[in-house]
Design an enzyme around this catalytic site. Structure first.
Site, PDB file in Angstrom:
ATOM      1  N   ASN A 148       0.798  -1.402   0.220  1.00  0.00           N
ATOM      2  CA  ASN A 148       0.198   0.403   0.077  1.00  0.00           C
ATOM      3  C   ASN A 148       1.012   1.316  -0.019  1.00  0.00           C
ATOM      4  O   ASN A 148       0.413   2.665   0.708  1.00  0.00           O
ATOM      5  CB  ASN A 148      -1.121  -0.171   1.311  1.00  0.00           C
ATOM      6  CG  ASN A 148      -2.394  -0.444   0.661  1.00  0.00           C
ATOM      7  OD1 ASN A 148      -2.833  -0.243  -0.067  1.00  0.00           O
ATOM      8  ND2 ASN A 148      -2.719  -0.565   1.835  1.00  0.00           N
ATOM      9  N   ARG A 153       7.636   7.015  -1.076  1.00  0.00           N
ATOM     10  CA  ARG A 153       7.538   7.213   0.660  1.00  0.00           C
ATOM     11  C   ARG A 153       8.694   5.621   1.049  1.00  0.00           C
ATOM     12  O   ARG A 153       9.131   5.717   2.354  1.00  0.00           O
ATOM     13  CB  ARG A 153       6.045   7.109   1.195  1.00  0.00           C
ATOM     14  CG  ARG A 153       5.949   6.938   2.622  1.00  0.00           C
ATOM     15  CD  ARG A 153       4.802   7.525   4.156  1.00  0.00           C
ATOM     16  NE  ARG A 153       3.647   6.601   3.322  1.00  0.00           N
ATOM     17  CZ  ARG A 153       3.370   5.657   4.681  1.00  0.00           C
ATOM     18  NH1 ARG A 153       3.826   6.025   5.602  1.00  0.00           N
ATOM     19  NH2 ARG A 153       2.745   4.880   4.380  1.00  0.00           N
ATOM     20  N   ARG A 205       2.756  -1.024   9.398  1.00  0.00           N
ATOM     21  CA  ARG A 205       3.709  -1.560   9.424  1.00  0.00           C
ATOM     22  C   ARG A 205       5.015  -1.868  10.446  1.00  0.00           C
ATOM     23  O   ARG A 205       5.674  -3.251   9.744  1.00  0.00           O
ATOM     24  CB  ARG A 205       4.884  -1.047   7.584  1.00  0.00           C
ATOM     25  CG  ARG A 205       3.591  -1.368   7.108  1.00  0.00           C
ATOM     26  CD  ARG A 205       4.459  -0.286   5.723  1.00  0.00           C
ATOM     27  NE  ARG A 205       3.225  -0.013   4.732  1.00  0.00           N
ATOM     28  CZ  ARG A 205       2.290   1.059   4.822  1.00  0.00           C
ATOM     29  NH1 ARG A 205       3.055   1.980   5.461  1.00  0.00           N
ATOM     30  NH2 ARG A 205       1.247   1.588   3.712  1.00  0.00           N
ATOM     31  N   LYS A 249       2.783 -12.553  -2.465  1.00  0.00           N
ATOM     32  CA  LYS A 249       3.403 -11.454  -3.280  1.00  0.00           C
ATOM     33  C   LYS A 249       4.899 -10.911  -2.771  1.00  0.00           C
ATOM     34  O   LYS A 249       6.010 -11.153  -3.813  1.00  0.00           O
ATOM     35  CB  LYS A 249       3.064  -9.795  -3.388  1.00  0.00           C
ATOM     36  CG  LYS A 249       3.038  -9.074  -4.440  1.00  0.00           C
ATOM     37  CD  LYS A 249       3.553  -8.252  -4.273  1.00  0.00           C
ATOM     38  CE  LYS A 249       4.561  -7.328  -4.978  1.00  0.00           C
ATOM     39  NZ  LYS A 249       5.065  -6.043  -4.758  1.00  0.00           N
ATOM     40  N   PRO A 266       6.631 -12.312  -8.712  1.00  0.00           N
ATOM     41  CA  PRO A 266       5.774 -11.715  -7.872  1.00  0.00           C
ATOM     42  C   PRO A 266       3.828 -11.452  -8.982  1.00  0.00           C
ATOM     43  O   PRO A 266       4.101 -10.642  -9.997  1.00  0.00           O
ATOM     44  CB  PRO A 266       5.922 -10.173  -7.468  1.00  0.00           C
ATOM     45  CG  PRO A 266       7.705 -11.076  -7.904  1.00  0.00           C
ATOM     46  CD  PRO A 266       7.561 -11.688  -9.103  1.00  0.00           C
ATOM     47  N   ASP A 268       1.633  -8.601  -8.854  1.00  0.00           N
ATOM     48  CA  ASP A 268       1.398  -7.193  -7.953  1.00  0.00           C
ATOM     49  C   ASP A 268      -0.010  -6.671  -9.141  1.00  0.00           C
ATOM     50  O   ASP A 268       0.068  -7.623  -9.967  1.00  0.00           O
ATOM     51  CB  ASP A 268       2.047  -5.867  -8.118  1.00  0.00           C
ATOM     52  CG  ASP A 268       2.626  -5.927  -9.354  1.00  0.00           C
ATOM     53  OD1 ASP A 268       2.018  -5.687 -10.557  1.00  0.00           O
ATOM     54  OD2 ASP A 268       4.364  -6.205 -10.024  1.00  0.00           O
ATOM     55  N   HIS A 270      -0.235  -4.262 -10.937  1.00  0.00           N
ATOM     56  CA  HIS A 270       0.367  -3.594 -12.448  1.00  0.00           C
ATOM     57  C   HIS A 270       0.212  -5.023 -13.782  1.00  0.00           C
ATOM     58  O   HIS A 270      -0.287  -5.431 -14.445  1.00  0.00           O
ATOM     59  CB  HIS A 270       1.556  -2.974 -12.468  1.00  0.00           C
ATOM     60  CG  HIS A 270       1.411  -1.868 -12.125  1.00  0.00           C
ATOM     61  ND1 HIS A 270       0.609  -0.761 -12.108  1.00  0.00           N
ATOM     62  CD2 HIS A 270       2.476  -1.350 -11.303  1.00  0.00           C
ATOM     63  CE1 HIS A 270       0.317  -0.128 -11.096  1.00  0.00           C
ATOM     64  NE2 HIS A 270       2.128  -0.187 -11.116  1.00  0.00           N
ATOM     65  N   GLN A 313       9.436 -11.216 -15.724  1.00  0.00           N
ATOM     66  CA  GLN A 313       7.473 -10.793 -15.248  1.00  0.00           C
ATOM     67  C   GLN A 313       8.452  -9.186 -15.405  1.00  0.00           C
ATOM     68  O   GLN A 313       8.006  -7.928 -15.424  1.00  0.00           O
ATOM     69  CB  GLN A 313       7.588 -10.704 -14.221  1.00  0.00           C
ATOM     70  CG  GLN A 313       7.279 -10.448 -13.662  1.00  0.00           C
ATOM     71  CD  GLN A 313       7.383  -9.499 -12.049  1.00  0.00           C
ATOM     72  OE1 GLN A 313       8.673  -9.054 -12.350  1.00  0.00           O
ATOM     73  NE2 GLN A 313       6.461  -9.128 -11.404  1.00  0.00           N
ATOM     74  N   PHE A 317       7.190  -5.757 -16.483  1.00  0.00           N
ATOM     75  CA  PHE A 317       6.202  -4.874 -15.576  1.00  0.00           C
ATOM     76  C   PHE A 317       7.364  -2.929 -15.940  1.00  0.00           C
ATOM     77  O   PHE A 317       6.073  -1.616 -15.946  1.00  0.00           O
ATOM     78  CB  PHE A 317       7.366  -5.049 -14.098  1.00  0.00           C
ATOM     79  CG  PHE A 317       6.717  -3.738 -13.262  1.00  0.00           C
ATOM     80  CD1 PHE A 317       5.643  -4.190 -12.952  1.00  0.00           C
ATOM     81  CD2 PHE A 317       7.553  -2.781 -13.065  1.00  0.00           C
ATOM     82  CE1 PHE A 317       5.302  -3.412 -11.124  1.00  0.00           C
ATOM     83  CE2 PHE A 317       6.981  -2.433 -11.959  1.00  0.00           C
ATOM     84  CZ  PHE A 317       5.778  -2.143 -11.730  1.00  0.00           C
TER      85      PHE A 317
END
Length: 347
Positions: A148, A153, A205, A249, A266, A268, A270, A313, A317
């Site tokens: 998220n 960040r 987290r 993931k 992975p 995700d 996208h 991938q 990506f």
DNA sequence: CACGGCCCTGCTCC
DNA sequence: AGGAGCAGGGCCG
């Protein structure tokens, strides 16, 4: 100016001397895109600087070293600072390993193009992203932060961890650089870790990181990481998802980027959208990626792209990312009609 | 087992 | 201006 230089030298030479080594290795630029590789969301510790002469350099920390990289069409030149003494060739080897320069990217891309039409269409101009071979602890904690969240960040959070619990490597051009904290350093602050992270705006987290650090330590720390490397991909993943804050993931990211399991793919959001649009149209109505769907998509990619499906991938990506940016947040796969980017004006 | 609601924060959008 | 919506998920009910 003179005073400033003097200060930097004084601080970096005392109390601990970090040595600077310069080196160079030959590698064709078209097989290594440093922007995609270092800034594309695998590592969160690199920055690019461009001076007024348009010369580019990449600076970052990896394996307890601070690196500055320059790229020419056929070479990579580096400066590296380390607190530990090593023979010069150690650093060249380390950099080659980190960037996986032994991997034949263009050869594999040719295979992937033959394997599926979508790959051939999307990556006509090669996206020379390389899958990094990173340190497990850093990768685990960084990707717990990634949920998220966005790269900017995540980078701030990882940087905070390093300056708080890592050790200083050097001061360079007026900036202090810190290694990623060791497991023992984090365990030394076990009691306060979660609250400190909360205070530093890690949000929910914080608990995951503190819990994972504890469990990694109980599992054997670096020995456990070695074990995960030697296990099969799926066995390693079963172990990883027992850590708090780690689902499929994130576990797959760790397997791919830190445990040498290149078949890990992975999925995700996208990649899932790409899968819906170009690989498994059956899924196009399904929004939530349940574990079952997740595995179906990942297995599908493995079946098509083989042992290095995770790398394929990564290339897909990057192609997706670029289009993502071009369309200003509206993700549009090439197989769909391309929605023109909204005209931005406003100051 | 699939699903929705929720989680922290910071940024963008309207 | 200030609240909704969202960002490379995971957990819990």
């Amino acid at each position: 100016m003179l005073l400033k230089l003097y200060r930097i030298n004084f601080l970096s030479n005392y109390p601990k001397m970090s040595t600077c080594v310069k080196g160079k290795l030959s590698y064709p630029k078209d097989q290594l895109n440093l922007d995609l590789t270092l800034l594309g969301g695998q590592s969160f510790r690199w920055e690019k600087h461009t001076n007024d002469k348009k010369e580019e350099k990449w600076q970052g920390v990896a394996f307890e070293c601070f690196w500055e990289l320059h790229q020419t069409p056929s070479t990579i030149k580096y400066k590296v600072f380390s607190n530990k003494k090593h023979p010069d060739e150690y650093f060249t080897k380390l950099l080659e390993k980190y960037l996986r320069l032994d991997f034949d990217l263009s050869g594999n891309c040719e295979k992937w193009k033959r394997a599926h039409r979508h790959f051939a269409e999307t990556s006509q101009a090669l996206k020379a992203v390389r899958v990094l071979d990173q340190e497990p602890l850093e990768t685990i904690l960084s990707f717990i932060c990634s949920q998220n969240n966005h790269i900017k960040r995540i980078s701030t959070m990882v940087q905070w961890l390093c300056s708080k619990y890592g050790s200083k490597i050097c001061s360079y051009e007026g900036v202090d650089y810190f290694s990623f904290p060791s497991l023992s350093s984090l365990c030394d602050h076990q009691n306060e870790l979660e609250s400190a992270l909360r205070e530093a705006k890690f949000g929910y987290r914080a608990k995951f990181i503190a819990g994972s650090v504890k469990k990694i330590n109980e599992s054997g720390g670096n020995d456990w990481f070695q074990k995960l490397r030697s296990l099969s991909f799926k066995e390693a993943r079963v172990e990883l998802v027992t850590l708090p804050g780690i689902g499929f993931k994130v576990a797959d990211c760790i397997c791919l980027m830190a445990l040498n399991h290149l078949e890990s793919v992975p999925i995700d959001t996208h990649i899932y959208k790409i899968a819906q649009a170009s690989y498994l149209p059956r899924l196009s109505g399904i929004k939530s990626v349940t574990p079952k769907i997740y595995e179906e998509v990942a297995e599908h990619f493995r079946k098509i792209y083989g042992d290095y499906a995770g790398w394929a991938q990564a290339v897909l990506f990057c192609s997706g990312l670029q289009r993502f940016q071009e369309t200003k947040g509206k993700f549009v796969d090439k197989t769909n009609v391309c929605v023109p980017a909204k005209k931005q004006k406003k100051k």
